[in-house]
Design a protein around this motif. Sequence first.
Motif, PDB file in Angstrom:
ATOM      1  N   ILE A  52       0.858  -1.186   0.000  1.00  0.00           N
ATOM      2  CA  ILE A  52       0.000   0.000   0.000  1.00  0.00           C
ATOM      3  C   ILE A  52       0.894   1.235   0.000  1.00  0.00           C
ATOM      4  O   ILE A  52       1.652   1.452   0.956  1.00  0.00           O
ATOM      5  CB  ILE A  52      -0.904   0.037   1.265  1.00  0.00           C
ATOM      6  N   PRO A  53       0.810   2.053  -1.056  1.00  0.00           N
ATOM      7  CA  PRO A  53       1.642   3.254  -1.063  1.00  0.00           C
ATOM      8  C   PRO A  53       1.288   4.170   0.108  1.00  0.00           C
ATOM      9  O   PRO A  53       0.145   4.188   0.569  1.00  0.00           O
ATOM     10  CB  PRO A  53       1.269   3.925  -2.398  1.00  0.00           C
ATOM     11  N   ASP A  54       2.280   4.920   0.592  1.00  0.00           N
ATOM     12  CA  ASP A  54       1.999   5.900   1.652  1.00  0.00           C
ATOM     13  C   ASP A  54       0.886   6.817   1.181  1.00  0.00           C
ATOM     14  O   ASP A  54       0.771   7.105  -0.017  1.00  0.00           O
ATOM     15  CB  ASP A  54       3.251   6.757   1.923  1.00  0.00           C
ATOM     16  N   GLY A  55       0.099   7.290   2.102  1.00  0.00           N
ATOM     17  CA  GLY A  55      -0.976   8.201   1.709  1.00  0.00           C
ATOM     18  C   GLY A  55      -1.762   8.644   2.909  1.00  0.00           C
ATOM     19  O   GLY A  55      -1.639   8.073   3.998  1.00  0.00           O
ATOM     20  N   ASP A  56      -2.586   9.664   2.690  1.00  0.00           N
ATOM     21  CA  ASP A  56      -3.421  10.184   3.767  1.00  0.00           C
ATOM     22  C   ASP A  56      -4.801   9.541   3.609  1.00  0.00           C
ATOM     23  O   ASP A  56      -5.704  10.126   3.022  1.00  0.00           O
ATOM     24  CB  ASP A  56      -3.483  11.716   3.644  1.00  0.00           C
ATOM     25  N   TYR A  57      -4.933   8.307   4.083  1.00  0.00           N
ATOM     26  CA  TYR A  57      -6.184   7.567   3.898  1.00  0.00           C
ATOM     27  C   TYR A  57      -7.087   7.798   5.114  1.00  0.00           C
ATOM     28  O   TYR A  57      -6.763   7.369   6.220  1.00  0.00           O
ATOM     29  CB  TYR A  57      -5.899   6.065   3.748  1.00  0.00           C
ATOM     30  N   ARG A  58      -8.206   8.443   4.885  1.00  0.00           N
ATOM     31  CA  ARG A  58      -9.145   8.672   6.008  1.00  0.00           C
ATOM     32  C   ARG A  58     -10.135   7.518   6.141  1.00  0.00           C
ATOM     33  O   ARG A  58     -10.518   7.130   7.225  1.00  0.00           O
ATOM     34  CB  ARG A  58      -9.907   9.990   5.792  1.00  0.00           C
ATOM     35  N   ASP A  59     -10.586   7.000   4.994  1.00  0.00           N
ATOM     36  CA  ASP A  59     -11.571   5.909   5.014  1.00  0.00           C
ATOM     37  C   ASP A  59     -11.056   4.752   4.165  1.00  0.00           C
ATOM     38  O   ASP A  59     -10.755   4.935   2.983  1.00  0.00           O
ATOM     39  CB  ASP A  59     -12.908   6.404   4.454  1.00  0.00           C
ATOM     40  N   ILE A  60     -10.989   3.579   4.769  1.00  0.00           N
ATOM     41  CA  ILE A  60     -10.441   2.388   4.103  1.00  0.00           C
ATOM     42  C   ILE A  60     -11.524   1.309   4.066  1.00  0.00           C
ATOM     43  O   ILE A  60     -12.201   1.076   5.076  1.00  0.00           O
ATOM     44  CB  ILE A  60      -9.209   1.863   4.883  1.00  0.00           C
ATOM     45  N   LEU A  61     -11.669   0.679   2.914  1.00  0.00           N
ATOM     46  CA  LEU A  61     -12.640  -0.419   2.788  1.00  0.00           C
ATOM     47  C   LEU A  61     -11.910  -1.686   2.386  1.00  0.00           C
ATOM     48  O   LEU A  61     -11.183  -1.705   1.382  1.00  0.00           O
ATOM     49  CB  LEU A  61     -13.687  -0.077   1.714  1.00  0.00           C
ATOM     50  N   ASP A  62     -12.111  -2.754   3.163  1.00  0.00           N
ATOM     51  CA  ASP A  62     -11.564  -4.070   2.808  1.00  0.00           C
ATOM     52  C   ASP A  62     -12.732  -4.939   2.334  1.00  0.00           C
ATOM     53  O   ASP A  62     -13.620  -5.277   3.115  1.00  0.00           O
ATOM     54  CB  ASP A  62     -10.877  -4.697   4.031  1.00  0.00           C
ATOM     55  N   MET A  63     -12.702  -5.297   1.055  1.00  0.00           N
ATOM     56  CA  MET A  63     -13.791  -6.111   0.479  1.00  0.00           C
ATOM     57  C   MET A  63     -13.480  -7.595   0.650  1.00  0.00           C
ATOM     58  O   MET A  63     -12.377  -8.033   0.327  1.00  0.00           O
ATOM     59  CB  MET A  63     -13.898  -5.839  -1.027  1.00  0.00           C
ATOM     60  N   GLY A  64     -14.454  -8.377   1.119  1.00  0.00           N
ATOM     61  CA  GLY A  64     -14.233  -9.818   1.292  1.00  0.00           C
ATOM     62  C   GLY A  64     -13.227 -10.052   2.399  1.00  0.00           C
ATOM     63  O   GLY A  64     -12.205 -10.717   2.210  1.00  0.00           O
ATOM     64  N   CYS A  65     -13.528  -9.522   3.590  1.00  0.00           N
ATOM     65  CA  CYS A  65     -12.534  -9.482   4.687  1.00  0.00           C
ATOM     66  C   CYS A  65     -12.380 -10.804   5.407  1.00  0.00           C
ATOM     67  O   CYS A  65     -11.491 -10.956   6.245  1.00  0.00           O
ATOM     68  CB  CYS A  65     -12.929  -8.415   5.686  1.00  0.00           C
ATOM     69  N   GLY A  66     -13.281 -11.791   5.140  1.00  0.00           N
ATOM     70  CA  GLY A  66     -13.189 -13.054   5.866  1.00  0.00           C
ATOM     71  C   GLY A  66     -13.288 -12.816   7.364  1.00  0.00           C
ATOM     72  O   GLY A  66     -14.063 -11.977   7.832  1.00  0.00           O
ATOM     73  N   PHE A  67     -12.465 -13.521   8.135  1.00  0.00           N
ATOM     74  CA  PHE A  67     -12.552 -13.370   9.587  1.00  0.00           C
ATOM     75  C   PHE A  67     -11.664 -12.231  10.089  1.00  0.00           C
ATOM     76  O   PHE A  67     -11.337 -12.168  11.270  1.00  0.00           O
ATOM     77  CB  PHE A  67     -12.260 -14.694  10.312  1.00  0.00           C
ATOM     78  N   GLY A  68     -11.298 -11.333   9.205  1.00  0.00           N
ATOM     79  CA  GLY A  68     -10.712 -10.065   9.628  1.00  0.00           C
ATOM     80  C   GLY A  68      -9.208  -9.941   9.530  1.00  0.00           C
ATOM     81  O   GLY A  68      -8.651  -8.872   9.771  1.00  0.00           O
ATOM     82  N   LYS A  69      -8.528 -11.013   9.086  1.00  0.00           N
ATOM     83  CA  LYS A  69      -7.065 -10.931   9.107  1.00  0.00           C
ATOM     84  C   LYS A  69      -6.530  -9.976   8.052  1.00  0.00           C
ATOM     85  O   LYS A  69      -5.425  -9.460   8.171  1.00  0.00           O
ATOM     86  CB  LYS A  69      -6.422 -12.312   8.987  1.00  0.00           C
ATOM     87  N   SER A  70      -7.316  -9.709   7.013  1.00  0.00           N
ATOM     88  CA  SER A  70      -6.847  -8.748   6.013  1.00  0.00           C
ATOM     89  C   SER A  70      -7.187  -7.320   6.400  1.00  0.00           C
ATOM     90  O   SER A  70      -6.548  -6.379   5.923  1.00  0.00           O
ATOM     91  CB  SER A  70      -7.433  -9.073   4.632  1.00  0.00           C
ATOM     92  N   ALA A  71      -8.180  -7.128   7.285  1.00  0.00           N
ATOM     93  CA  ALA A  71      -8.601  -5.761   7.649  1.00  0.00           C
ATOM     94  C   ALA A  71      -7.787  -5.197   8.815  1.00  0.00           C
ATOM     95  O   ALA A  71      -7.428  -4.017   8.829  1.00  0.00           O
ATOM     96  CB  ALA A  71     -10.086  -5.775   8.014  1.00  0.00           C
TER      97      ALA A  71
END
Length: 373
Positions: free
Chosen positions: A183-202
């Motif tokens: 993930i490139p550096d950035g000023d991310y205020r809102d992040i969406l993880d699609m298909g997060c499963g049991f949360g290990k990717s989020a």
Amino acid sequence: MSAVAARHATDVRPFAGLDVPVPEEVRRRIDFVLGLRHHWATALFRALRAQYERTVAAQPKKPRSGEEAGPIVEALPLYPAFAWYERNIQKMMWRALTEACEAHREQLVAALNAPVPSPTGSLSLDPSLKLPDYYTETEFHIQPGGVWSADLNAFIYELGAKVIFLGKNDDYAFHRLFTQTAIPDGDYRDILDMGCGFGKSARPFVDRFPSARVVAIDLSAPVLKLAHRQSEKLGKKVDFMQRVAEDTGFADASFDLVTATMVIHEQPMPVMRQTLAEGYRLLRPGGRMVVLDYHRTGDPLRDFLMLGHARRNNEPFMGHILGVDTAAVMREAGFREVALLPFDERGGGPREDGTWPARDDWHFPWVVLRGRK
Ligand SMILES: C[S@@+](CC[C@H](N)C(=O)[O-])C[C@H]1O[C@@H](n2cnc3c(N)ncnc32)[C@H](O)[C@@H]1O
């Protein structure tokens, strides 16, 4: 613990932070299955490679793709064994993991459905959500009942994700590496993880971007419940919602970063296109979509085995993603600055020079696909 068990580290940590042990007998079976898997991915794959190289060397016309290599590979003496091991190791694994979870069914299911005290994040389920047919009609990864049809399946899947990397995925280092390096550096205020499963990717996004709001969606209620419970236990604030990746219902331009790890290969091609288009719609100008998935490598043997893996592991749509230029699909969705980079999950992260990690064992051809709005 036996020497083999220690090597494979299958004295897996308690499920979702619940102090539930894996019965010794089941643990031994998991160790056995993982031992087989290790043998399959190393010795057997290398022997198959040697047979393949010898056969190809004797032929005037060399295969240039997985499809062209297919008839040669299928005729190799070791191929039936390689294919049999792959499918049956997976089946044996689910059987052992199911028993491990069944031994604690009541406790696990009750804990999953108990209210979480003073949550910082949230869980929003939608009992009226119609799960897509392509999702419910496939037992992905050969997991009986998939991740969605029963509460216990979430735990079985979670345990599977822990052991499948031969004990080398403690604390989900794979996803932390992805979050830190892809993930490139950035000023991310809102992040969406699609298909997060049991949360290990989020969850790793909470650590990397502590001031951002992290929203994570999935189709499966059981995995979302597990994700929420575990995230609260770990002190990671995430808002989990039961939604469809290709039609989320969120407002236009409401996120700065949209991710989907290990998800788009589970979607039919038109749905995969829709998911990338949905990601584009949801992003604010300048925002990024970053996907982790598979891609063909250009090595005909590996590419053919990956097509076979799709069949053997009940992944009916994976062949599509291996057959198309996903970077072009991303451009068609409107993205610019599109990059497709092989991803070295054993520590290297995205390979900016575009080459694949040089390893002689069998491993998945991970890639990072990213673009900007
Ligand atoms: C292989 S798991 C990956 C989970 C997680 N992203 C990770 O990297 O560990 C795929 C997940 O995507 C979810 N999924 C598949 N298709 C989806 C869709 N169309 N919308 C939302 N979630 C989906 C599945 O329920 C499953 O939890």
